[in-house]
Scaffold this active site. Structure first.
Site, PDB file in Angstrom:
ATOM      1  N   CYS A 117       0.804  -1.229   0.000  1.00  0.00           N
ATOM      2  CA  CYS A 117       0.000   0.000   0.000  1.00  0.00           C
ATOM      3  C   CYS A 117       0.837   1.279   0.000  1.00  0.00           C
ATOM      4  CB  CYS A 117      -0.946   0.027   1.200  1.00  0.00           C
ATOM      5  SG  CYS A 117      -2.232  -1.235   1.119  1.00  0.00           S
ATOM      6  N   HIS A 260      -3.201   7.156   3.238  1.00  0.00           N
ATOM      7  CA  HIS A 260      -3.642   5.951   2.536  1.00  0.00           C
ATOM      8  C   HIS A 260      -5.050   5.654   3.038  1.00  0.00           C
ATOM      9  CE1 HIS A 260      -4.238   1.905   1.302  1.00  0.00           C
ATOM     10  NE2 HIS A 260      -4.076   1.398   2.517  1.00  0.00           N
ATOM     11  N   ASN A 290     -10.751   1.260  -0.580  1.00  0.00           N
ATOM     12  CA  ASN A 290      -9.308   1.139  -0.418  1.00  0.00           C
ATOM     13  C   ASN A 290      -8.719   0.681  -1.756  1.00  0.00           C
ATOM     14  OD1 ASN A 290      -6.682   0.281   0.125  1.00  0.00           O
ATOM     15  ND2 ASN A 290      -7.181  -0.644   2.085  1.00  0.00           N
TER      16      ASN A 290
END
Length: 333
Positions: A117, A260, A290
Site C-alpha cells: 500500500c 492511505h 481502499n
C-alpha cells in the site's frame, strides 16, 4: 531533513467502468441491508472489467498525468509502476503499461517498485533522489490496482473495503526560485506484523502449481484489520512526531494531510488520535474504497482538482502497509 528540489508536475486518475454499491455487496456477501455501509462507509467503489487490465488502467492514468504536466511520452526518462498488485508475476507491470501507452519500442526504462500500500510513497521517495541527482529528468510514477480479483468473500469485512483504480504522477526537477520540493520522508517496517496482511500463496514458498480449489485460501487476500489498527495506532504518534521534529513542523503547518485510504472508520479514529483537524484531512474513501497503493496519489489528484491545495502549500502523505510498514512524506507542493 532530506531536502530534494523535485516538483510534482502533473497528476492523473482512472476509475473502472463498473460501479459496485454497498447494497450490491450486501447481496453478494449475504449480509443484512446496510451492513456494508455501516462497516466501510464506502458507498460505491469500482471493479475492473475483464478488458480493464492493470496496464490498461495505468496507461490511461499516465496519459492524463502527462497531459496535466504539458508533456509528451517522448519527454519521459523513466516509467515506474508503484503498485501492490501485479498484472502477472513476470515481467513487471511497468513493461505492460509502456506497451498499453503505444510506446513498446520507445526504450524508456520501465520497472516496478513494490511496497504494497505504500508503493507510491516509496517510489516517489526513491525516484526523487534520481531526479535530484540528474539521472532522470521527468519520471512517470503509476499506481494501478485490481484488488477485486483476489478477495476472500468469506472474509466479509476486508472484502467489502476494496476498490480498483489507477493514479499517476509526473515528477521532475524544480525550477530556479520554485517553492516546490520534498522536505522529508520516512519508512519503518515492523515485521512482527508480517502476517497481519498477506497473500501467502503464489510465490516460491507456496508455488502456483500447488494451487487447488480445495485449498484456495492461501492464494487469496487475508487481513487482520484489528491487529493492524492496534499496532499502527500505537506506532503512528511517535512516527509522526519524529517527522515533525526532523522538519521543525507542527500539525497546523500543513494545509492538508493525505492518508492511505485504508478504511473510513480507522482513518477517523487515527485522525483524532494524531490531532489532525478534519478540514485538513483528505478522506475520499466514499466513491473509491481502499485502492491499495493508488489511494495516496488518487487523494493527491483529488486534492489538487478540488482546490484544497495550491502551489507552495505544505502537505503530508501518510500511510501503513503490509509488512507492517509505516510511511510518511512532507512536501511543499
Amino acid at each position: 531533513m532530506q531536502l530534494r528540489h523535485v516538483k510534482i508536475k502533473g497528476t492523473g486518475k482512472y476509475l473502472p467502468e463498473r460501479v459496485v454499491s454497498d447494497a450490491e455487496l450486501d447481496q453478494i456477501l449475504g449480509t443484512t441491508p446496510g451492513w456494508v455501509n455501516k462497516i466501510t462507509g464506502v458507498g460505491t467503489r469500482h471493479y475492473a472489467n475483464t478488458d480493464e487490465t492493470a496496464s490498461f488502467m495505468g496507461a490511461r492514468a499516465a496519459e492524463a498525468a502527462l497531459a496535466d504536466a504539458g508533456l509528451s511520452f517522448s519527454e519521459v526518462d523513466c516509467l515506474v509502476c508503484t503498485s501492490g498488485t501485479k498484472e502477472q508475476p513476470l515481467p513487471s507491470t511497468a513493461v505492460f503499461i509502456q506497451q498499453a501507452m503505444g510506446q513498446a519500442d520507445s526504450g524508456v526504462p520501465a520497472f516496478d517498485i513494490d511496497a504494497t500500500c505504500l508503493s507510491f510513497l516509496v517510489g516517489l521517495d526513491v525516484m526523487s533522489y534520481m531526479v535530484e541527482a540528474g539521472r532522470y529528468k521527468n519520471v512517470l510514477l503509476v499506481a494501478t490496482e485490481i484488488a477485486s480479483v483476489g478477495l476472500n468473500w468469506q472474509d466479509k469485512e476486508s472484502s467489502a473495503l476494496f476498490g480498483d483504480g489507477a493514479a499517476a504522477v509526473v515528477i521532475g526537477p524544480g525550477e530556479t526560485g520554485d517553492s516546490s520540493r520534498i522536505l522529508h520522508a520516512s519508512l519503518k517496517t515492523y515485521s512482527s506484523g508480517a502476517r497481519y496482511s498477506e497473500i501467502a500463496g503464489g510465490g516460491t514458498r507456496l508455488h502456483p502449481q500447488n494451487y487447488t480449489a480445495e485449498d484456495a485460501l492461501p492464494y487469496l487476500f487475508h487481513m487482520d484489520g484489528q491487529a493492524i489498527f492496534r499496532k499502527a495506532s500505537k506506532l503512528l504518534p511517535d512516527f509522526i512526531a519524529d517527522m515533525l521534529s526532523a522538519t521543525d513542523n507542527k500539525m497546523d503547518d500543513f494545509t492538508l494531510v493525505i492518508p492511505h485510504q485504508g478504511s473510513a472508520m480507522a482513518m477517523r479514529l487515527l485522525r483524532k488520535k494524531l490531532g489532525i483537524a478534519e478540514d485538513r484531512f483528505l478522506d475520499n474513501t466514499a466513491g473509491h474504497g481502499n485502492t491499495i497503493a493508488a489511494s495516496i496519489p488518487m487523494g493527491l489528484h483529488e486534492a489538487i482538482r478540488q482546490g484544497r491545495i495550491s502551489r507552495g502549500d505544505r502537505i503530508m502523505l501518510i500511510g501503513t502497509a503490509a509488512g507492517l510498514s509505516l510511511g510518511g512524506m512532507i512536501i511543499d507542493y
